[in-house]
Motif scaffolding. Sequence first.
Motif, PDB file in Angstrom:
ATOM      1  N   MET A 176       1.059  -1.044  -0.038  1.00 31.08           N
ATOM      2  CA  MET A 176       0.225  -0.156  -0.361  1.00 31.08           C
ATOM      3  C   MET A 176       0.901   1.406  -0.056  1.00 31.08           C
ATOM      4  SD  MET A 176      -3.310  -1.069   2.367  1.00 31.08           S
ATOM      5  CE  MET A 176      -2.756  -1.539   3.850  1.00 31.08           C
ATOM      6  N   MET A 177       1.968   1.148   0.973  1.00 34.41           N
ATOM      7  CA  MET A 177       2.655   2.289   0.608  1.00 34.41           C
ATOM      8  C   MET A 177       3.518   2.771  -0.460  1.00 34.41           C
ATOM      9  SD  MET A 177       3.457   3.718   3.796  1.00 34.41           S
ATOM     10  CE  MET A 177       3.283   3.742   5.883  1.00 34.41           C
ATOM     11  N   PRO A 208     -17.604  -2.334   9.121  1.00 33.47           N
ATOM     12  CA  PRO A 208     -16.921  -1.656   8.733  1.00 33.47           C
ATOM     13  C   PRO A 208     -16.135   0.213   8.700  1.00 33.47           C
ATOM     14  CG  PRO A 208     -17.866  -2.726   7.277  1.00 33.47           C
ATOM     15  CD  PRO A 208     -18.533  -3.086   8.549  1.00 33.47           C
ATOM     16  N   LYS A 209     -15.615   0.841   9.091  1.00 33.69           N
ATOM     17  CA  LYS A 209     -14.930   1.493   9.167  1.00 33.69           C
ATOM     18  C   LYS A 209     -13.568   2.248   8.044  1.00 33.69           C
ATOM     19  CE  LYS A 209     -13.783   0.999  13.782  1.00 33.69           C
ATOM     20  NZ  LYS A 209     -13.035   1.076  15.306  1.00 33.69           N
ATOM     21  N   THR A 210     -14.276   3.906   7.281  1.00 30.50           N
ATOM     22  CA  THR A 210     -13.486   4.432   6.503  1.00 30.50           C
ATOM     23  C   THR A 210     -12.543   4.783   7.201  1.00 30.50           C
ATOM     24  OG1 THR A 210     -15.559   4.849   5.482  1.00 30.50           O
ATOM     25  CG2 THR A 210     -13.758   6.010   4.553  1.00 30.50           C
ATOM     26  N   ILE A 211     -11.042   4.370   6.714  1.00 27.95           N
ATOM     27  CA  ILE A 211      -9.528   5.427   7.176  1.00 27.95           C
ATOM     28  C   ILE A 211      -9.305   6.385   6.598  1.00 27.95           C
ATOM     29  CG2 ILE A 211      -7.539   4.547   7.971  1.00 27.95           C
ATOM     30  CD1 ILE A 211      -9.429   2.765   9.135  1.00 27.95           C
ATOM     31  N   ILE A 215      -2.213   4.090   6.926  1.00 29.62           N
ATOM     32  CA  ILE A 215      -1.222   3.058   6.536  1.00 29.62           C
ATOM     33  C   ILE A 215      -0.479   2.463   7.692  1.00 29.62           C
ATOM     34  CG2 ILE A 215      -0.252   1.986   5.306  1.00 29.62           C
ATOM     35  CD1 ILE A 215      -0.816   3.745   2.769  1.00 29.62           C
ATOM     36  N   ALA A 216       0.194   3.763   8.304  1.00 29.63           N
ATOM     37  CA  ALA A 216       0.453   3.309   9.225  1.00 29.63           C
ATOM     38  C   ALA A 216      -0.188   2.194  10.720  1.00 29.63           C
ATOM     39  CB  ALA A 216       1.790   4.415   9.619  1.00 29.63           C
ATOM     40  N   LYS A 217      -1.140   3.276  10.739  1.00 27.50           N
ATOM     41  CA  LYS A 217      -1.451   3.115  12.057  1.00 27.50           C
ATOM     42  C   LYS A 217      -2.838   2.151  12.156  1.00 27.50           C
ATOM     43  CE  LYS A 217      -1.692   8.464  13.383  1.00 27.50           C
ATOM     44  NZ  LYS A 217      -2.708   9.608  13.348  1.00 27.50           N
ATOM     45  N   MET A 218      -2.993   1.697  10.758  1.00 31.09           N
ATOM     46  CA  MET A 218      -3.748   0.407  10.757  1.00 31.09           C
ATOM     47  C   MET A 218      -3.179  -0.187  11.706  1.00 31.09           C
ATOM     48  SD  MET A 218      -4.883   0.819   6.943  1.00 31.09           S
ATOM     49  CE  MET A 218      -6.613  -0.519   7.287  1.00 31.09           C
TER      50      MET A 218
END
Length: 583
Positions: free
Chosen positions: A117-118, A138-141, A155-158
């Motif tokens: 993803m990065m 489901p969550k919208t990041i 992405i890093a916090k997921m």
Amino acid sequence: MGFSNLPLLWTAVLPVIVLLYYFFRRKYKDQYVSSTLLWNEVMQETKASPYLKHLQKNALLYLQLLALLLFVLALMNPFVTKTETAGDQMLWIVDTSATMLAGKGGTTTFDQHKEKMMDLAENLNGRPISIIATGEEPKTIVQKETDLSAIHRAIAKMEVTYEEEQLTKAIDMAHALIGDEAASIYLFTDSVERGELPIKSDNIQWIVKGTSDELENVAVTRFAATSHEDSSLALVQLKNQTKNDKALTLSILNAQKEILAEEELLLKAGEEVTKTYKNLPSSSILTASIDVEDDYKADNSMVALIGSGPSQIVVDQQMHSLVQKGFQALNEEVKIAPADQLQDVDDAIVVTNRTELLQGSKSPVVLIGRNDEKAEEINLQVDESEDALFSFSSLQEVYVSSIYPPFEDFATIATIGGKPFVQRSSKGDIVILTDIQSTDWPLHPSFPLFLWGIQNELTQGKTTLGAFFPNERRAVSLPSGEWTIYSSDNEYVSSLDGGSEFRAPMLPGSYTVRSNEEEKQFVVQLSSQEREIEEGRSFELGSVKQNREEEATKKPLLRWLLIPILLLLAIEWEVQRRRGFAN
């Protein structure tokens, strides 16, 4: 490959200048001195390697030329062109279920997908992106985000939430975000079948990123325990999901992590075994744990509560004999009582078909059939859910000829033909909406196991809350006031108000919820779906119809040139230092 700053090609004159400098620098004539003639013989070895001598003499020139050429190449900003099949927007669905923690060499599938993803985020070129994390809710990041730094932070916090992926819910949310626009949907998961993805729209392309490794897994698929007099009885089910035989050590531990039973086992490829342990020392919590070499550790242990509720069972005299004998086979303390005496039963599990006892009885009730309604014909098989009551008993092959109307306020945990078949009341009563004689259930091995599961659930008592899935929301009977959840290591987890909806912690294990006056224990367990690893693969499905030309992304190579330039400068410095700066 191309160059975005091609006009800077004029800087190629720099290495030419250096080369000219070496051509026109001051040269010296060889002059023989008589006192050095004797050294000629000694120097023959050096003269035998003229190329090495030439390289040593001109090393500084070559290093400088190579560094300058790479510098000129870097100034022109080279890139490689990568064609991306994409719509007007891009959307990522990220699987955050527990099975994403599987992986080889300490690198999980989830970590591998985050790296992908990065890399993909680097090639967005300002196009909007939305990210959805799977789960029961489901969550919208991020939603239609274009800021690269914000995307990288998201992405890093997921992290893995240990919930089932519930892919259908995430897909519904994705369609709501996309609307009628063209889009490319990336699905980062471990395994998914093509048939699970909808391809109704011509403007949506699915790009599935599955696991890249062939993973091995041995799991504790089911574990339950109950008390019997002054001892405990535990039932463990193990499954070898690999193609090889696996040696393991199975341990049963108490609440203090002391080993109560231990056994060395060898599971053949694909084998599933069930082990029973009797006369274990009494404990409020038992843990089944296996020590095995596999690629998924989250399902190598499972925790079970041992209830402190009523252990005695009272069966209505009017119930079918198969029901009476089924409970008697499980528990010696089963009594058969007339229907008119059941209202006064206290501290026992009541098995009956009298619906009025659901409200009037102080004891937990198992209602099999109804005495206040007529059954209707259905002639279908049962569809069960992922409820913990069916951990050891599958009802999928059970045939039912008729069912009773359901209770409106009760939760449905198994259906038949879309209609409720097994229900649970808010205070824990179990309702089976058929008569035993209207089914072939007693002919299946699941029948006594289901009765055992009912007994195990209803004997949990008032000092426990039961078993939950990670992050599960459920209404529980907690008096009003402030309650605090602690882990098995007595570490603070969260707080809640009694009477409000209870949400279980994310990590599997045993927990305690406390108030100023009392405390209750509960456990968090992975669902059966999260205890099985499936072989996955990457593929693409569908296509995007676009009216404009296909987009090509540019991946710069500048950072790959800076490292060798710095390395060459360091080597050049060392060569110059050895020769002496005066020369």
